[in-house]
Design a protein around this motif. Structure first.
Motif, short mmCIF file in Angstrom:
data_model
loop_
_atom_site.label_atom_id
_atom_site.label_comp_id
_atom_site.label_asym_id
_atom_site.label_seq_id
_atom_site.Cartn_x
_atom_site.Cartn_y
_atom_site.Cartn_z
N MET A 101 12.67 4.13 92.02
CA MET A 101 12.83 5.15 90.75
C MET A 101 13.93 4.56 89.95
SD MET A 101 10.40 7.02 90.85
CE MET A 101 10.81 8.04 89.44
N VAL A 102 15.02 4.14 90.49
CA VAL A 102 16.15 3.65 89.64
C VAL A 102 15.78 2.24 89.26
CG1 VAL A 102 18.49 2.56 90.01
CG2 VAL A 102 17.73 4.81 91.23
N PHE A 103 15.05 1.57 89.78
CA PHE A 103 14.66 0.14 89.25
C PHE A 103 13.62 0.61 88.13
CE2 PHE A 103 11.67 -3.46 89.45
CZ PHE A 103 12.55 -4.38 89.14
N MET A 104 13.04 1.16 88.32
CA MET A 104 12.00 1.80 86.83
C MET A 104 12.79 2.15 85.86
SD MET A 104 8.71 4.26 86.75
CE MET A 104 7.82 3.30 87.89
N ALA A 105 13.90 3.14 86.01
CA ALA A 105 14.49 3.66 85.19
C ALA A 105 15.45 2.43 84.42
CB ALA A 105 15.50 4.88 85.40
N LEU A 106 16.02 1.73 85.23
CA LEU A 106 16.72 0.48 84.65
C LEU A 106 16.15 -0.32 83.70
CD1 LEU A 106 18.93 -0.36 87.74
CD2 LEU A 106 19.82 0.59 85.57
N ASN A 107 14.71 -0.63 84.13
CA ASN A 107 13.80 -1.57 83.28
C ASN A 107 13.32 -0.87 82.16
OD1 ASN A 107 12.90 -4.32 84.68
ND2 ASN A 107 12.89 -2.78 86.31
N ALA A 108 13.25 0.55 82.27
CA ALA A 108 12.80 1.18 81.08
C ALA A 108 14.00 1.12 79.76
CB ALA A 108 12.64 2.59 81.06
N GLY A 109 15.20 1.34 80.27
CA GLY A 109 16.46 0.99 79.55
C GLY A 109 16.67 -0.33 79.21
N ILE A 110 16.24 -1.21 79.90
CA ILE A 110 16.60 -2.56 79.60
C ILE A 110 15.44 -2.84 78.29
CG2 ILE A 110 16.02 -5.13 80.11
CD1 ILE A 110 17.08 -4.43 82.82
N ALA A 111 14.10 -2.35 78.52
CA ALA A 111 12.98 -2.62 77.47
C ALA A 111 13.22 -1.99 76.12
CB ALA A 111 11.74 -1.69 77.93
N LEU A 112 14.15 -0.84 76.33
CA LEU A 112 14.60 -0.16 75.13
C LEU A 112 15.59 -0.97 74.49
CD1 LEU A 112 14.47 2.22 73.17
CD2 LEU A 112 16.15 3.64 74.86
N LEU A 113 16.70 -1.39 75.22
CA LEU A 113 17.81 -2.24 74.53
C LEU A 113 17.22 -3.42 74.09
CD1 LEU A 113 20.56 -1.94 77.56
CD2 LEU A 113 20.75 -1.36 75.25
N MET A 114 16.32 -4.22 74.51
CA MET A 114 15.59 -5.48 73.95
C MET A 114 14.95 -5.02 72.75
SD MET A 114 16.53 -7.80 75.82
CE MET A 114 18.11 -6.94 76.40
N THR A 115 14.37 -3.82 72.34
CA THR A 115 13.72 -3.53 71.15
C THR A 115 15.07 -3.66 70.07
OG1 THR A 115 13.81 -1.26 71.60
CG2 THR A 115 11.79 -2.18 71.93
N GLY A 116 16.13 -2.79 70.40
CA GLY A 116 17.32 -2.82 69.66
C GLY A 116 17.86 -4.13 69.33
N PHE A 117 17.72 -5.19 70.45
CA PHE A 117 18.41 -6.46 70.22
C PHE A 117 17.34 -7.27 69.30
CE2 PHE A 117 21.34 -6.28 73.92
CZ PHE A 117 22.25 -6.77 73.31
N ILE A 118 16.12 -6.86 69.09
CA ILE A 118 15.19 -7.72 68.41
C ILE A 118 15.56 -7.50 66.97
CG2 ILE A 118 12.81 -8.05 67.49
CD1 ILE A 118 11.91 -7.39 70.40
N LEU A 119 15.76 -6.05 66.70
CA LEU A 119 16.27 -5.74 65.16
C LEU A 119 17.44 -6.37 64.82
CD1 LEU A 119 15.14 -2.04 65.63
CD2 LEU A 119 13.92 -3.67 64.15
N TYR A 120 18.38 -6.20 65.92
CA TYR A 120 19.95 -6.62 65.75
C TYR A 120 19.83 -8.23 65.36
CZ TYR A 120 24.57 -8.07 66.75
OH TYR A 120 25.75 -8.57 66.64
N ASP A 121 19.19 -8.94 66.23
CA ASP A 121 19.29 -10.42 66.27
C ASP A 121 18.51 -10.92 64.87
OD1 ASP A 121 21.05 -10.84 68.50
OD2 ASP A 121 19.35 -10.81 69.67
N THR A 122 17.43 -10.19 64.49
CA THR A 122 16.71 -10.74 63.37
C THR A 122 17.66 -10.16 62.12
OG1 THR A 122 14.62 -9.94 64.51
CG2 THR A 122 14.58 -10.23 62.06
N SER A 123 17.94 -9.26 62.15
CA SER A 123 18.92 -8.69 60.99
C SER A 123 19.94 -9.72 60.85
CB SER A 123 19.49 -7.29 61.21
OG SER A 123 20.34 -6.99 60.23
N ARG A 124 20.63 -10.23 61.90
CA ARG A 124 21.51 -11.15 61.92
C ARG A 124 21.27 -12.58 61.10
NH1 ARG A 124 24.20 -13.62 66.20
NH2 ARG A 124 26.20 -13.53 64.87
#
Length: 219
Positions: A159-182
């Motif tokens: 369950m922790v593993f699933m929660a962490l991967n959900a968090g990573i997926a959410l973070l990567m969506t933010g990084f896509i916006l951030y890195d493209t914006s840069r």
């Protein structure tokens, strides 16, 4: 003064467009190369220790790639890095491919990753919004996820593993916006470094989604 401003703006736009073209062209090539290397690693049926070794080795190659990003040699190193990263996925991909719906699961994760990536990158490019304000949150989140993954290596809690991967997926969506914006707003002017950033966003999003979609079928 007005003409000079218009000229500068036009030149800047041309530079950004050229950077975008070079970045996404190289990104497409490195993703394809990674897929080939991943396929070879799957065929060779590499074990978990080899996969970990490749992941660690790719970090050393990443350091060299970033150092060589301003030179022609950077192209060789970016393919070395992405190839090693792709090959390191062989063990994970074989694990999920061995499930009843494994091949479909992998393709679904890849398709969803592609849709999310194209949508978010397209949004950042079209709107030209500055997402630099997300930097602190993204870095802090990345550190938390990394520490969480290390701790869960000992806990082994699904369950922790699933929660962490959900968090990573959410973070990567933010990084896509951030890195493209840069790229759009002048924060990144080197297409090799820009490619590496977007490549890692795509790769980590794919892995996180694959884990999330596959954990329920790991019986």
């Amino acid at each position: 003064m007005t003409q000079q401003t218009l000229y500068s703006t036009g030149a800047s736009t041309l530079e950004v467009n050229k950077l975008l073209k070079n970045t996404y062209m190289l990104l497409s090539m490195t993703l394809a190369f990674s897929a080939v290397c991943a396929g070879m690693a799957m065929a060779l049926q590499i074990g978990p220790m080899v996969s970990i070794g490749m992941s660690l080795g790719s970090l050393a190659i990443l350091f060299v790639t970033l150092r060589k990003a301003e030179s022609a040699a950077g192209l060789f190193w970016v393919f070395a890095f992405t190839g090693m990263q792709g090959a390191s996925l062989g063990y994970i991909l074989n694990h999920y491919a061995g499930m009843a719906n494994g091949p479909e699961l992998i393709m679904q994760a890849l398709g969803l990753t592609s849709v999310i990536f194209v949508t978010l990158s397209g949004y950042a490019i079209t709107t030209k919004k500055d997402f630099s304000f997300m930097r602190g949150f993204l870095i802090a989140g990345l550190v938390i996820m990394f520490v969480g993954l290390l701790v869960n290596m000992f806990l082994g809690n699904s369950m922790v593993f699933m929660a962490l991967n959900a968090g990573i997926a959410l973070l990567m969506t933010g990084f896509i916006l951030y890195d493209t914006s840069r790229i759009i707003n002048g924060g990144e002017t080197n297409y090799i470094r820009a490619t590496i950033s977007l490549y890692l966003d795509f790769l980590n999003l794919f892995i996180a989604l694959l884990h999330l979609m596959g954990i329920g079928g790991d019986d």
